[in-house]
Write a protein that holds these residues in place. Structure first.
Motif, PDB file in Angstrom:
ATOM      1  N   ASN A  42      19.254  -9.718   2.775  1.00  0.00           N
ATOM      2  CA  ASN A  42      18.291  -8.634   2.565  1.00  0.00           C
ATOM      3  C   ASN A  42      17.832  -8.579   1.112  1.00  0.00           C
ATOM      4  O   ASN A  42      16.655  -8.348   0.825  1.00  0.00           O
ATOM      5  CB  ASN A  42      18.907  -7.291   2.960  1.00  0.00           C
ATOM      6  CG  ASN A  42      19.035  -7.123   4.466  1.00  0.00           C
ATOM      7  OD1 ASN A  42      18.284  -7.733   5.227  1.00  0.00           O
ATOM      8  ND2 ASN A  42      19.975  -6.311   4.905  1.00  0.00           N
ATOM      9  N   GLY A  48      12.279  -7.486   5.612  1.00  0.00           N
ATOM     10  CA  GLY A  48      11.399  -8.072   6.620  1.00  0.00           C
ATOM     11  C   GLY A  48      11.158  -9.548   6.419  1.00  0.00           C
ATOM     12  O   GLY A  48      10.319 -10.143   7.106  1.00  0.00           O
ATOM     13  N   TRP A  50      13.394 -12.003   6.808  1.00  0.00           N
ATOM     14  CA  TRP A  50      14.235 -12.906   7.580  1.00  0.00           C
ATOM     15  C   TRP A  50      14.650 -12.217   8.878  1.00  0.00           C
ATOM     16  O   TRP A  50      14.571 -10.992   9.004  1.00  0.00           O
ATOM     17  CB  TRP A  50      15.462 -13.333   6.785  1.00  0.00           C
ATOM     18  CG  TRP A  50      16.525 -12.264   6.664  1.00  0.00           C
ATOM     19  CD1 TRP A  50      16.453 -11.118   5.916  1.00  0.00           C
ATOM     20  CD2 TRP A  50      17.780 -12.225   7.337  1.00  0.00           C
ATOM     21  NE1 TRP A  50      17.600 -10.375   6.065  1.00  0.00           N
ATOM     22  CE2 TRP A  50      18.438 -11.040   6.920  1.00  0.00           C
ATOM     23  CE3 TRP A  50      18.437 -13.080   8.215  1.00  0.00           C
ATOM     24  CZ2 TRP A  50      19.701 -10.679   7.386  1.00  0.00           C
ATOM     25  CZ3 TRP A  50      19.707 -12.728   8.676  1.00  0.00           C
ATOM     26  CH2 TRP A  50      20.320 -11.543   8.261  1.00  0.00           C
ATOM     27  N   ALA A  51      15.094 -13.007   9.832  1.00  0.00           N
ATOM     28  CA  ALA A  51      15.562 -12.468  11.109  1.00  0.00           C
ATOM     29  C   ALA A  51      16.455 -13.506  11.765  1.00  0.00           C
ATOM     30  O   ALA A  51      16.418 -14.685  11.421  1.00  0.00           O
ATOM     31  CB  ALA A  51      14.387 -12.134  12.023  1.00  0.00           C
ATOM     32  N   TYR A  52      17.278 -13.033  12.693  1.00  0.00           N
ATOM     33  CA  TYR A  52      18.110 -13.986  13.433  1.00  0.00           C
ATOM     34  C   TYR A  52      18.081 -13.670  14.919  1.00  0.00           C
ATOM     35  O   TYR A  52      17.897 -12.519  15.329  1.00  0.00           O
ATOM     36  CB  TYR A  52      19.538 -14.011  12.899  1.00  0.00           C
ATOM     37  CG  TYR A  52      20.399 -12.817  13.208  1.00  0.00           C
ATOM     38  CD1 TYR A  52      21.186 -12.770  14.370  1.00  0.00           C
ATOM     39  CD2 TYR A  52      20.467 -11.730  12.343  1.00  0.00           C
ATOM     40  CE1 TYR A  52      21.998 -11.682  14.650  1.00  0.00           C
ATOM     41  CE2 TYR A  52      21.274 -10.647  12.610  1.00  0.00           C
ATOM     42  CZ  TYR A  52      22.042 -10.617  13.763  1.00  0.00           C
ATOM     43  OH  TYR A  52      22.839  -9.531  14.030  1.00  0.00           O
ATOM     44  N   THR A  53      18.263 -14.717  15.699  1.00  0.00           N
ATOM     45  CA  THR A  53      18.242 -14.610  17.150  1.00  0.00           C
ATOM     46  C   THR A  53      19.485 -15.272  17.719  1.00  0.00           C
ATOM     47  O   THR A  53      19.870 -16.361  17.281  1.00  0.00           O
ATOM     48  CB  THR A  53      17.005 -15.309  17.740  1.00  0.00           C
ATOM     49  OG1 THR A  53      15.828 -14.763  17.149  1.00  0.00           O
ATOM     50  CG2 THR A  53      16.943 -15.118  19.249  1.00  0.00           C
TER      51      THR A  53
END
Length: 244
Positions: A42, A48, A50-53
């Motif tokens: 962060n 906003g 980065w993101a993970y799945t």
């Protein structure tokens, strides 16, 4: 892809205060906690940025141990996406993680194992972005930094303090290199080896101290030359009287 501030943050050395140590099979393992990894992502990429799945989450095994606890193992595959400032470019990383849950109840064992597997996969995916995400900890000798004794007398309060009074080891003949000691050829050879790697060697209060950029990437050589890591002052050191 990354701005100057992000590049600088990713290139910085890992703060050893973030490193935790746990025992596993009588071996001390160094690691970064899950919340720490997320906070770091962060801070560097933005909330906003980065993101993970969770690409996959599946149970691997289930058994009951000698204490009649349920032992469940999960495997997770997590994909991490990192974006540039306008979300026009994306870097993706993916890795696998495992988790083991041990509990009296089946539900608790499932919960603990699944969460641990996802966290492990997330950390492994992010480690490809460098030391800020613990990549250097996969070196088996890294845990030494957490267990070395803080026994350097008269050491500076922090890594940079006191170096104004330090006596640099010049490129001179051994008889002139360190006026307080008479180093032998082996010591001068060690110093030159470190210099050849782009590191600095200084003398302070009867100790040799090693400084330089990306110093942990070169720690195997430093250790092989007899230097030890002081976790309190965050310095590699070797007592000159022992070396000379």
């Amino acid at each position: 892809m990354f701005n100057d501030q992000q590049t600088k943050a990713l290139s910085s050395e890992l703060n050893t205060d973030r490193i935790k140590v746990r025992d596993k099979a009588n071996i001390k393992l160094s690691y970064l906690e899950g919340f720490d990894i997320i906070d770091t992502a962060n801070n560097i990429f933005g909330f906003g940025g980065w993101a993970y799945t969770i690409s996959s989450l599946e149970q691997v095994s289930q058994e009951v141990n000698a204490n009649q606890n349920v032992v469940i193992c999960y495997k997770a595959i997590v994909k991490v996406d990192v974006y540039d400032i306008d979300h026009s470019t994306m870097i993706s990383r993916q890795d696998v993680g495992f988790g083991t849950g041990v509990a009296r109840s089946l539900a608790d064992a499932h919960e603990n194992s699944a969460k641990e597997a996802v966290t492990d996969a997330l950390k492994r995916s992010l480690r490809s972005f460098g030391n800020q995400f613990g990549n250097s900890l996969y070196d088996k000798s890294k845990s030494v930094a957490q267990n070395a004794p803080s026994n350097m007398p008269n050491a500076p309060a922090n890594q940079n303090a006191g170096f104004g009074q330090n006596q640099a080891i010049p490129n001179q003949a051994p008889s002139q290199a360190m006026p307080n000691q008479a180093p032998n050829d082996q010591v001068m050879g060690d110093i030159q080896s470190l210099r050849n790697m782009g590191l600095d060697v200084v003398e302070q209060n009867g100790f040799l101290l090693v400084r330089g950029n990306n110093i942990f990437a070169k720690k195997d050589t430093i250790k092989a030359l007899g230097f030890r890591w002081d976790s309190k002052t965050k310095q590699w050191y070797k007592q000159l009287s022992n070396a000379a």
